[in-house]
Motif scaffolding. Structure first.
Motif, short mmCIF file in Angstrom:
data_model
loop_
_atom_site.label_atom_id
_atom_site.label_comp_id
_atom_site.label_asym_id
_atom_site.label_seq_id
_atom_site.Cartn_x
_atom_site.Cartn_y
_atom_site.Cartn_z
N UNK A 7 0.80 -1.22 0.00
CA UNK A 7 0.00 0.00 0.00
C UNK A 7 0.84 1.26 0.00
N UNK A 8 0.18 2.36 0.29
CA UNK A 8 0.81 3.69 0.23
C UNK A 8 1.96 3.84 1.21
N UNK A 9 1.77 3.44 2.46
CA UNK A 9 2.83 3.60 3.45
C UNK A 9 4.05 2.76 3.12
N UNK A 10 3.83 1.54 2.63
CA UNK A 10 4.99 0.72 2.28
C UNK A 10 5.72 1.29 1.08
N UNK A 11 5.03 1.99 0.19
CA UNK A 11 5.69 2.65 -0.94
C UNK A 11 6.52 3.84 -0.45
N UNK A 12 5.95 4.61 0.49
CA UNK A 12 6.66 5.78 1.00
C UNK A 12 7.94 5.37 1.71
N UNK A 13 7.85 4.33 2.54
CA UNK A 13 9.01 3.88 3.31
C UNK A 13 9.82 2.80 2.59
N UNK A 14 9.46 2.47 1.35
CA UNK A 14 10.15 1.47 0.53
C UNK A 14 10.25 0.12 1.26
N UNK A 15 9.12 -0.32 1.81
CA UNK A 15 9.04 -1.62 2.48
C UNK A 15 8.38 -2.59 1.51
N UNK A 16 9.10 -3.60 1.14
CA UNK A 16 8.59 -4.57 0.18
C UNK A 16 7.98 -5.74 0.94
N UNK A 17 6.69 -5.61 1.27
CA UNK A 17 6.04 -6.57 2.13
C UNK A 17 5.20 -7.60 1.38
N UNK A 18 5.25 -7.62 0.08
CA UNK A 18 4.56 -8.64 -0.72
C UNK A 18 5.62 -9.54 -1.36
N UNK A 19 5.41 -10.84 -1.27
CA UNK A 19 6.39 -11.80 -1.79
C UNK A 19 5.70 -12.71 -2.79
N UNK A 20 6.37 -12.95 -3.92
CA UNK A 20 5.83 -13.80 -4.98
C UNK A 20 6.90 -14.79 -5.44
N UNK A 21 6.46 -15.98 -5.75
CA UNK A 21 7.32 -16.97 -6.40
C UNK A 21 6.92 -17.00 -7.87
N UNK A 22 7.88 -17.31 -8.74
CA UNK A 22 7.53 -17.37 -10.16
C UNK A 22 8.11 -18.60 -10.83
N UNK A 23 7.46 -18.98 -11.92
CA UNK A 23 7.93 -20.04 -12.80
C UNK A 23 7.97 -19.43 -14.20
N UNK A 24 9.13 -19.48 -14.85
CA UNK A 24 9.28 -18.86 -16.16
C UNK A 24 9.78 -19.89 -17.18
N UNK A 25 9.18 -19.91 -18.34
CA UNK A 25 9.60 -20.78 -19.44
C UNK A 25 10.96 -20.28 -19.95
N UNK A 26 11.90 -21.20 -20.15
CA UNK A 26 13.22 -20.79 -20.63
C UNK A 26 13.23 -20.51 -22.13
N UNK A 27 12.23 -20.96 -22.85
CA UNK A 27 12.17 -20.71 -24.29
C UNK A 27 11.53 -19.37 -24.62
N UNK A 28 10.28 -19.18 -24.23
CA UNK A 28 9.55 -17.96 -24.63
C UNK A 28 9.48 -16.91 -23.53
N UNK A 29 9.96 -17.24 -22.33
CA UNK A 29 9.99 -16.34 -21.17
C UNK A 29 8.62 -16.05 -20.57
N UNK A 30 7.57 -16.79 -20.94
CA UNK A 30 6.27 -16.63 -20.30
C UNK A 30 6.44 -16.93 -18.82
N UNK A 31 5.87 -16.08 -17.96
CA UNK A 31 6.08 -16.18 -16.52
C UNK A 31 4.76 -16.18 -15.77
N UNK A 32 4.63 -17.09 -14.82
CA UNK A 32 3.46 -17.14 -13.93
C UNK A 32 3.94 -16.80 -12.52
N UNK A 33 3.18 -15.94 -11.83
CA UNK A 33 3.50 -15.54 -10.46
C UNK A 33 2.51 -16.15 -9.49
#
Length: 69
Positions: free
Chosen positions: A26-52
């Protein structure tokens, strides 16, 4: 995310790479640069399509991120 049966939905390729990324919430985490959301991803090595996928974060990692930013 090891040993997943991956098939790219765009090109049908079976090779992939995985990783994690963090983002601000949210807004406060943007102001204080707090990265409080975490995502894992899987990316295809051929076409680079990525799912989060949303991952859970702990309070300790959020506090550590606050003091290191």
């Amino acid at each position: 995310m090891s040993n997943i049966n991956f098939k790219c939905v765009k090109c049908g390729h079976h090779d992939y790479e995985t990783g994690e990324m963090r983002a601000t919430g949210g807004t406060l985490s943007k102001i204080f640069d707090i990265q409080n959301k975490k995502f894992s991803y899987v990316a295809c090595t051929r076409c680079k399509y990525t799912e989060f996928y949303k991952a859970s974060t702990g309070a300790l990692s959020n506090i550590f991120d606050f003091f290191t930013s």
